[in-house]
Write a protein that holds these residues in place. Structure first.
Motif, PDB file in Angstrom:
ATOM      1  N   LEU A  21       0.824  -1.210   0.000  1.00 37.80           N
ATOM      2  CA  LEU A  21       0.000   0.000   0.000  1.00 37.80           C
ATOM      3  C   LEU A  21       0.862   1.265   0.000  1.00 37.80           C
ATOM      4  N   LYS A  22       1.914   1.265   0.814  1.00 43.57           N
ATOM      5  CA  LYS A  22       2.798   2.433   0.851  1.00 43.57           C
ATOM      6  C   LYS A  22       3.460   2.645  -0.507  1.00 43.57           C
ATOM      7  N   ALA A  23       3.921   1.552  -1.114  1.00 41.09           N
ATOM      8  CA  ALA A  23       4.564   1.668  -2.430  1.00 41.09           C
ATOM      9  C   ALA A  23       3.573   2.147  -3.479  1.00 41.09           C
ATOM     10  N   PHE A  24       2.351   1.651  -3.413  1.00 41.59           N
ATOM     11  CA  PHE A  24       1.348   2.053  -4.408  1.00 41.59           C
ATOM     12  C   PHE A  24       1.053   3.546  -4.321  1.00 41.59           C
ATOM     13  N   PHE A  25       0.838   4.045  -3.113  1.00 46.69           N
ATOM     14  CA  PHE A  25       0.452   5.448  -2.968  1.00 46.69           C
ATOM     15  C   PHE A  25       1.625   6.402  -3.204  1.00 46.69           C
ATOM     16  N   ARG A  26       2.841   5.876  -3.264  1.00 45.67           N
ATOM     17  CA  ARG A  26       3.973   6.725  -3.654  1.00 45.67           C
ATOM     18  C   ARG A  26       4.001   6.960  -5.152  1.00 45.67           C
ATOM     19  N   GLU A  27       3.372   6.051  -5.907  1.00 49.47           N
ATOM     20  CA  GLU A  27       3.313   6.190  -7.365  1.00 49.47           C
ATOM     21  C   GLU A  27       2.062   6.977  -7.738  1.00 49.47           C
ATOM     22  N   ARG A  28       2.198   8.276  -7.881  1.00 46.61           N
ATOM     23  CA  ARG A  28       1.025   9.115  -8.093  1.00 46.61           C
ATOM     24  C   ARG A  28       0.295   8.780  -9.384  1.00 46.61           C
ATOM     25  N   SER A  29       1.025   8.450 -10.434  1.00 44.92           N
ATOM     26  CA  SER A  29       0.380   8.137 -11.709  1.00 44.92           C
ATOM     27  C   SER A  29      -0.484   6.888 -11.578  1.00 44.92           C
ATOM     28  N   ALA A  30      -0.003   5.892 -10.829  1.00 45.42           N
ATOM     29  CA  ALA A  30      -0.783   4.667 -10.624  1.00 45.42           C
ATOM     30  C   ALA A  30      -2.036   4.959  -9.815  1.00 45.42           C
ATOM     31  N   VAL A  31      -1.908   5.811  -8.801  1.00 45.53           N
ATOM     32  CA  VAL A  31      -3.063   6.166  -7.974  1.00 45.53           C
ATOM     33  C   VAL A  31      -4.116   6.871  -8.814  1.00 45.53           C
ATOM     34  N   VAL A  32      -3.668   7.835  -9.607  1.00 41.67           N
ATOM     35  CA  VAL A  32      -4.603   8.605 -10.432  1.00 41.67           C
ATOM     36  C   VAL A  32      -5.304   7.707 -11.431  1.00 41.67           C
TER      37      VAL A  32
END
Length: 270
Positions: A21-32
């Motif tokens: 989860l921490k790694a995912f939310f660091r990737e802003r493009s993936a979150v968007v």
């Protein structure tokens, strides 16, 4: 001298889930892309299409919003997991993990935690958006809440297993998004997400009924929309029993595919 007991695979898996989860939310493009795309589609289609569903008193935008929630679950599980695992296989992450003492189950538990958390977030965001813009109401009875819960959980489980299984299909991590988004987009159009399912050609209905997204969409509609919509459903029934059987069958099939096709190495690694 006593040897300290190693943490259980479940405990390690939950810890990996937090890291995922921490790694995912660091990737802003993936979150968007993952969270915002279904929201954008809801806004676009909700602006274009108005009126009632056939001869019912149900607003089409509410019908569509329920389908988009199901589609959002598939996006955060089937697509996102499949792409992420394919990329980790391609860059050697899986190969390195395979050579460590990490219990193999812990890796998949971590991915499942990520998929569940993102699905909860996606569903909450889409529901709030549907409520504010289109008047989509929460389940009105405890029975409908129970239906919403089991359809949601079953959908997450099925699409997570299928996402793990299908991650072995792309030949490289770079092409994973294109390979996985193709069936995802097709299923949205044949599963009653963008258009009322009973208005689709009979052949398309039969094809869509083979896959889980159709039943996830129908199950969520049964929890969120009134029974006055039933005349617009092909069977004039919510078919909860059949929905459960189809999703259970896909869960078994997805697990079998995971066990038989998952690869820790790239094809060229032998």
């Amino acid at each position: 001298m006593t040897t300290a007991a190693l943490p259980s695979p479940v405990r390690i898996g939950l810890s990996r889930g937090v890291l995922e989860l921490k790694a995912f939310f660091r990737e802003r493009s993936a979150v968007v892309f993952t969270v915002a795309m279904p929201m954008i589609l809801m806004l676009i289609f909700g602006t274009i299409f108005k009126g009632k569903v056939h001869d019912t008193n149900v607003d089409f935008r509410q019908y569509f919003a329920a389908g988009i929630i199901a589609s959002g679950i598939m996006s955060t599980t089937f697509v996102s997991l499949g792409v992420a695992i394919a990329q980790e296989r391609d860059d050697g992450t899986l190969k390195r993990l395979y050579g460590t003492p990490l219990p193999k189950a812990a890796y998949f538990i971590g991915k499942a935690v990520l998929a569940l958390a993102l699905s909860v977030l996606e569903t909450a965001v889409l529901f709030v958006l549907g409520n504010v813009l289109f008047g989509l109401k929460p389940p009105s009875t405890p029975e409908r809440w129970l239906t919403f819960a089991w359809v949601f959980v079953a959908g997450v489980v099925v699409c997570t297993l299928l996402g793990i299984a299908v991650s072995s299909v792309p030949r490289s991590g770079r092409g994973a998004a294109a390979v996985l988004n193709m069936p995802y987009l097709v299923l949205q159009f044949i599963s009653g997400v963008y258009f009322p399912f009973d208005g689709l050609p009979s052949g398309v209905q039969q094809a869509g009924a083979l896959f889980p997204l159709k039943w996830m969409s129908q199950g969520l509609r049964s929890a969120l929309l009134p029974d006055t919509l039933l005349p617009a459903e092909p069977a004039h029934s919510w078919e909860h029993g059949r929905t459960g059987l189809v999703l259970a069958a896909w869960a078994v099939a997805g697990l079998a595919l995971c066990l038989t096709t998952f690869r820790w190495k790239r094809r060229r690694d032998g």
